[in-house]
Design a protein around this motif. Structure first.
Motif, PDB file in Angstrom:
ATOM      1  N   VAL A   1       0.847  -1.209   0.000  1.00 43.36           N
ATOM      2  CA  VAL A   1       0.000   0.000   0.000  1.00 43.36           C
ATOM      3  C   VAL A   1       0.879   1.255   0.000  1.00 43.36           C
ATOM      4  O   VAL A   1       0.638   2.218  -0.741  1.00 43.36           O
ATOM      5  CB  VAL A   1      -0.923   0.006   1.250  1.00 43.36           C
ATOM      6  CG1 VAL A   1      -1.674   1.317   1.369  1.00 43.36           C
ATOM      7  CG2 VAL A   1      -1.882  -1.177   1.198  1.00 43.36           C
ATOM      8  N   LEU A   2       1.928   1.233   0.809  1.00 41.51           N
ATOM      9  CA  LEU A   2       2.814   2.402   0.905  1.00 41.51           C
ATOM     10  C   LEU A   2       3.631   2.550  -0.368  1.00 41.51           C
ATOM     11  O   LEU A   2       3.874   3.663  -0.849  1.00 41.51           O
ATOM     12  CB  LEU A   2       3.728   2.277   2.133  1.00 41.51           C
ATOM     13  CG  LEU A   2       3.042   1.949   3.465  1.00 41.51           C
ATOM     14  CD1 LEU A   2       4.052   1.998   4.610  1.00 41.51           C
ATOM     15  CD2 LEU A   2       1.907   2.902   3.755  1.00 41.51           C
ATOM     16  N   LYS A   3       4.054   1.414  -0.909  1.00 43.84           N
ATOM     17  CA  LYS A   3       4.857   1.458  -2.151  1.00 43.84           C
ATOM     18  C   LYS A   3       4.048   2.073  -3.283  1.00 43.84           C
ATOM     19  O   LYS A   3       4.543   2.937  -4.014  1.00 43.84           O
ATOM     20  CB  LYS A   3       5.315   0.041  -2.526  1.00 43.84           C
ATOM     21  CG  LYS A   3       6.173   0.026  -3.785  1.00 43.84           C
ATOM     22  CD  LYS A   3       6.920  -1.256  -3.941  1.00 43.84           C
ATOM     23  CE  LYS A   3       6.121  -2.262  -4.722  1.00 43.84           C
ATOM     24  NZ  LYS A   3       6.867  -3.494  -4.957  1.00 43.84           N
TER      25      LYS A   3
ATOM     26  N   VAL B   1       4.318  11.299   2.672  1.00 46.98           N
ATOM     27  CA  VAL B   1       3.288  10.542   1.936  1.00 46.98           C
ATOM     28  C   VAL B   1       3.126   9.147   2.543  1.00 46.98           C
ATOM     29  O   VAL B   1       2.014   8.707   2.859  1.00 46.98           O
ATOM     30  CB  VAL B   1       3.659  10.442   0.437  1.00 46.98           C
ATOM     31  CG1 VAL B   1       2.740   9.467  -0.300  1.00 46.98           C
ATOM     32  CG2 VAL B   1       3.604  11.828  -0.200  1.00 46.98           C
ATOM     33  N   THR B   2       4.242   8.436   2.737  1.00 47.60           N
ATOM     34  CA  THR B   2       4.135   7.070   3.273  1.00 47.60           C
ATOM     35  C   THR B   2       3.725   7.096   4.750  1.00 47.60           C
ATOM     36  O   THR B   2       2.988   6.220   5.199  1.00 47.60           O
ATOM     37  CB  THR B   2       5.457   6.296   3.094  1.00 47.60           C
ATOM     38  OG1 THR B   2       6.530   7.045   3.667  1.00 47.60           O
ATOM     39  CG2 THR B   2       5.742   6.032   1.624  1.00 47.60           C
ATOM     40  N   ALA B   3       4.165   8.112   5.463  1.00 45.89           N
ATOM     41  CA  ALA B   3       3.788   8.211   6.885  1.00 45.89           C
ATOM     42  C   ALA B   3       2.285   8.378   7.028  1.00 45.89           C
ATOM     43  O   ALA B   3       1.645   7.754   7.879  1.00 45.89           O
ATOM     44  CB  ALA B   3       4.517   9.379   7.550  1.00 45.89           C
ATOM     45  N   ARG B   4       1.711   9.229   6.184  1.00 52.58           N
ATOM     46  CA  ARG B   4       0.251   9.435   6.250  1.00 52.58           C
ATOM     47  C   ARG B   4      -0.488   8.127   5.955  1.00 52.58           C
ATOM     48  O   ARG B   4      -1.390   7.724   6.670  1.00 52.58           O
ATOM     49  CB  ARG B   4      -0.174  10.514   5.251  1.00 52.58           C
ATOM     50  CG  ARG B   4      -1.685  10.709   5.208  1.00 52.58           C
ATOM     51  CD  ARG B   4      -2.093  11.839   4.289  1.00 52.58           C
ATOM     52  NE  ARG B   4      -1.897  11.549   2.884  1.00 52.58           N
ATOM     53  CZ  ARG B   4      -2.730  10.809   2.146  1.00 52.58           C
ATOM     54  NH1 ARG B   4      -3.802  10.271   2.689  1.00 52.58           N
ATOM     55  NH2 ARG B   4      -2.480  10.601   0.868  1.00 52.58           N
ATOM     56  N   LEU B   5      -0.036   7.468   4.876  1.00 54.48           N
ATOM     57  CA  LEU B   5      -0.677   6.200   4.497  1.00 54.48           C
ATOM     58  C   LEU B   5      -0.509   5.138   5.582  1.00 54.48           C
ATOM     59  O   LEU B   5      -1.408   4.338   5.818  1.00 54.48           O
ATOM     60  CB  LEU B   5      -0.046   5.693   3.191  1.00 54.48           C
ATOM     61  CG  LEU B   5      -0.889   5.791   1.918  1.00 54.48           C
ATOM     62  CD1 LEU B   5      -2.018   4.769   1.935  1.00 54.48           C
ATOM     63  CD2 LEU B   5      -1.503   7.190   1.774  1.00 54.48           C
ATOM     64  N   ALA B   6       0.655   5.120   6.229  1.00 53.31           N
ATOM     65  CA  ALA B   6       0.893   4.128   7.291  1.00 53.31           C
ATOM     66  C   ALA B   6      -0.086   4.343   8.435  1.00 53.31           C
ATOM     67  O   ALA B   6      -0.659   3.395   8.970  1.00 53.31           O
ATOM     68  CB  ALA B   6       2.334   4.220   7.791  1.00 53.31           C
TER      69      ALA B   6
ATOM     70  N   LEU C   1       3.775   5.765  -2.842  1.00 54.21           N
ATOM     71  CA  LEU C   1       5.062   6.422  -3.096  1.00 54.21           C
ATOM     72  C   LEU C   1       5.337   6.503  -4.598  1.00 54.21           C
ATOM     73  O   LEU C   1       5.719   7.561  -5.126  1.00 54.21           O
ATOM     74  CB  LEU C   1       6.168   5.633  -2.388  1.00 54.21           C
ATOM     75  CG  LEU C   1       7.575   6.187  -2.432  1.00 54.21           C
ATOM     76  CD1 LEU C   1       7.633   7.575  -1.805  1.00 54.21           C
ATOM     77  CD2 LEU C   1       8.528   5.258  -1.671  1.00 54.21           C
ATOM     78  N   LEU C   2       5.117   5.382  -5.304  1.00 53.70           N
ATOM     79  CA  LEU C   2       5.350   5.362  -6.751  1.00 53.70           C
ATOM     80  C   LEU C   2       4.422   6.349  -7.449  1.00 53.70           C
ATOM     81  O   LEU C   2       4.832   7.077  -8.354  1.00 53.70           O
ATOM     82  CB  LEU C   2       5.145   3.950  -7.309  1.00 53.70           C
ATOM     83  CG  LEU C   2       6.223   2.936  -6.899  1.00 53.70           C
ATOM     84  CD1 LEU C   2       5.850   1.536  -7.375  1.00 53.70           C
ATOM     85  CD2 LEU C   2       7.584   3.345  -7.450  1.00 53.70           C
ATOM     86  N   ASP C   3       3.187   6.411  -6.988  1.00 52.76           N
ATOM     87  CA  ASP C   3       2.215   7.320  -7.594  1.00 52.76           C
ATOM     88  C   ASP C   3       2.660   8.770  -7.383  1.00 52.76           C
ATOM     89  O   ASP C   3       2.637   9.585  -8.305  1.00 52.76           O
ATOM     90  CB  ASP C   3       0.850   7.058  -6.942  1.00 52.76           C
ATOM     91  CG  ASP C   3      -0.214   7.956  -7.527  1.00 52.76           C
ATOM     92  OD1 ASP C   3      -0.385   7.913  -8.763  1.00 52.76           O
ATOM     93  OD2 ASP C   3      -0.864   8.709  -6.763  1.00 52.76           O
TER      94      ASP C   3
ATOM     95  N   SER D   1       5.638   9.483  -9.583  1.00 52.14           N
ATOM     96  CA  SER D   1       5.301   9.502 -11.019  1.00 52.14           C
ATOM     97  C   SER D   1       4.645  10.826 -11.398  1.00 52.14           C
ATOM     98  O   SER D   1       4.668  11.237 -12.544  1.00 52.14           O
ATOM     99  CB  SER D   1       4.394   8.319 -11.375  1.00 52.14           C
ATOM    100  OG  SER D   1       3.084   8.587 -10.933  1.00 52.14           O
ATOM    101  N   LYS D   2       4.056  11.510 -10.405  1.00 57.64           N
ATOM    102  CA  LYS D   2       3.419  12.813 -10.702  1.00 57.64           C
ATOM    103  C   LYS D   2       4.336  13.974 -10.367  1.00 57.64           C
ATOM    104  O   LYS D   2       3.888  15.117 -10.209  1.00 57.64           O
ATOM    105  CB  LYS D   2       2.129  12.928  -9.893  1.00 57.64           C
ATOM    106  CG  LYS D   2       1.074  11.950 -10.369  1.00 57.64           C
ATOM    107  CD  LYS D   2      -0.152  12.034  -9.488  1.00 57.64           C
ATOM    108  CE  LYS D   2      -1.216  11.094 -10.010  1.00 57.64           C
ATOM    109  NZ  LYS D   2      -2.062  10.558  -8.946  1.00 57.64           N
ATOM    110  N   ASP D   3       5.637  13.687 -10.256  1.00 59.55           N
ATOM    111  CA  ASP D   3       6.617  14.725  -9.919  1.00 59.55           C
ATOM    112  C   ASP D   3       6.299  15.429  -8.599  1.00 59.55           C
ATOM    113  O   ASP D   3       6.484  16.646  -8.451  1.00 59.55           O
ATOM    114  CB  ASP D   3       6.740  15.766 -11.046  1.00 59.55           C
ATOM    115  CG  ASP D   3       7.405  15.182 -12.274  1.00 59.55           C
ATOM    116  OD1 ASP D   3       8.230  14.260 -12.121  1.00 59.55           O
ATOM    117  OD2 ASP D   3       7.090  15.633 -13.398  1.00 59.55           O
ATOM    118  N   GLY D   4       5.809  14.654  -7.636  1.00 57.96           N
ATOM    119  CA  GLY D   4       5.609  15.215  -6.300  1.00 57.96           C
ATOM    120  C   GLY D   4       6.933  15.743  -5.761  1.00 57.96           C
ATOM    121  O   GLY D   4       8.005  15.232  -6.092  1.00 57.96           O
TER     122      GLY D   4
END
Ligand code: PMP
Length: 414
Positions: free
Chosen positions: A59-61, A305-310, A64-66, A69-72
């Motif tokens: 889920v985190l990966k 981003v990953t922290a929020r999702l976690a 992160l990839l998304d 990919s959007k130049d975050g």
């Protein structure tokens, strides 16, 4: 595959882990890490507690990839960004509010040590006092301030003496399990001849990870919090290793029913092994002036981003807390039985930080070496490296847990 010669010859002698695990690792997923020969190892080390949800959680990966990919934005200093805003919203709504906690959040830099430095500096600024009380066998980091409140003499030795003024007090159970009721502490605080300056803060871990899996009882922590409140001393809980669910609840101190003035968080907060740290403090302590404590790497946006999702994935309910308690109990039972079976061993732990304490330190290292040869990573801790400390991902399966415990039990018997 061994350790590449460029690492052995070019990297400083200060390197450590490649001595215990003499191979070259390449990929990792969930509870497993793979080396260049394709051999898989069960990872009961988990980035020294930075991978509470395992390696590359899907889920985190994906998030992160998304994002990439959007130049975050990857690097953001302390600019306002969407990733930071969304992390803070989730942190507040899903973690702080349900727990009745109200903390301002500082991003002190990338590592746990940065968080400790900010905590110590803030406590000193807020109180106008300079002394810090720490505890025997404490570990808080490697920069001079954090090292000053760390007990380990090997790690302190190279820094030169004196370090910053810190006075170590005995941690819970230091005197062989006798209940200390803090009379000693009250006495030295009252005694103008004790040599103890009135301290700005006390810094404590609820379980000392690096110090050898020393577990402070909840009543001891409550007595400490009570003493700090009565004496107008700030209480800093260093939750760098025990936070993010390692002992069960998201904040390890929740279970003791205390609300520290300042909290340090790092390691597993990003959920993905990315550098990220927080220093939390009660709103009235937000006395920083803008720019007074800065740092280039305060804004690791992919980590936000990953922290929020976690948080959203694992902390929407208390399932992970219950699972951690259940699995921790299982490890504890196995370790207790092992200690009965082979002697020369003790067990200590809380939740998913569990230690097997060897009477003879070299046996702890030998057990880790045998475990490595049989496909498992575990590290030693404690003042003489006498404790095999297990920090498996909280998300590991029961099969993985049983396999790891089988490998380690076998190693201990040998
Ligand atoms: N505090 C505690 C309790 C820790 O366990 C550690 C790391 N082992 C630190 C601080 C320092 O964190 P870092 O290594 O990320 O700087």
């Amino acid at each position: 595959p061994g350790v590449p010669s460029i690492i052995l010859n070019r990297e400083s002698e200060v390197r450590g882990y490649c001595r215990g695990w003499p191979t070259t690792f390449t990929t990792a997923k969930g509870s497993w890490i793979t080396d260049t020969s394709g051999r898989k190892y069960l990872d009961f080390f988990a980035g020294a507690g930075s991978l509470n949800y395992g390696h590359n959680h899907p889920v985190l990966k994906e998030a992160l990839l998304d994002y990439l990919s959007k130049d975050g934005i990857t690097h953001g200093l302390d600019m306002a960004t969407v990733a930071k805003k969304e992390f803070l919203e989730t942190f507040e709504e899903k973690l702080l509010k349900p727990r009745g906690l109200d903390y301002k959040v500082q991003f002190p830099g990338p590592t746990g040590t940065n968080s400790v430095e900010a905590a110590l500096k803030l406590a000193r600024k807020a109180t106008g006092r300079e002394a810090i009380i720490n505890f025997t066998n404490a570990f808080h980091g490697m920069t001079l301030g954090a090292l000053s409140v760390t007990g380990n003499s090997m790690k302190r030795a190279g820094a030169g003496i004196p370090l910053v003024h810190a006075t170590p007090m005995p941690y819970d159970n230091y005197f062989g399990g006798v209940t200390e009721d803090f009379q000693w502490f009250e006495r030295v605080l009252d005694d103008s001849g004790s040599g103890l300056n009135r301290p700005a803060a006390v810094i404590v871990e609820t379980v000392q990870g690096e110090g050898g899996v020393n577990v402070a009882r909840y009543e001891w922590l409550r007595a400490l919090a009570d003493l700090c409140a009565r004496r107008d001393i700030l209480l800093i809980v260093d939750d760098v290793q025990m936070g993010c669910g390692r002992t069960g609840p998201f904040f390890s101190f929740e279970a003791a029913g205390i609300k520290p003035d300042i909290v340090t968080i790092s390691k597993s907060i990003s959920g993905y092994g990315l550098p990220m740290a927080l220093t939390l403090f009660k709103p009235e302590l937000d006395i920083w002036t803008p720019g007074e404590h800065n740092g280039t790497f305060r804004g690791n946006n992919p980590a936000f981003v990953t922290a929020r999702l976690a948080i959203e994935t694992f902390w929407a309910d208390n399932a992970i807390e219950l699972e951690t308690a259940r699995k921790g109990e299982k490890i504890a039972e196995r370790f207790e039985a092992l200690a009965q079976e082979i002697g020369g061993l003790q067990h200590r732990g809380r939740g998913m930080v569990q230690g097997l304490v060897f009477d003879e330190p070299e046996l702890a290292s030998a057990a880790c070496e045998i475990a490595f040869n049989n496909g498992m990573l575990a590290e030693t801790s404690g003042p003489s490296d006498e404790v095999v400390k297990l920090l498996p991902p909280l998300t590991l399966t029961d099969e993985e847990l049983n396999l790891g415990l089988d490998i380690l039990s076998d190693a201990a018997r040998q």
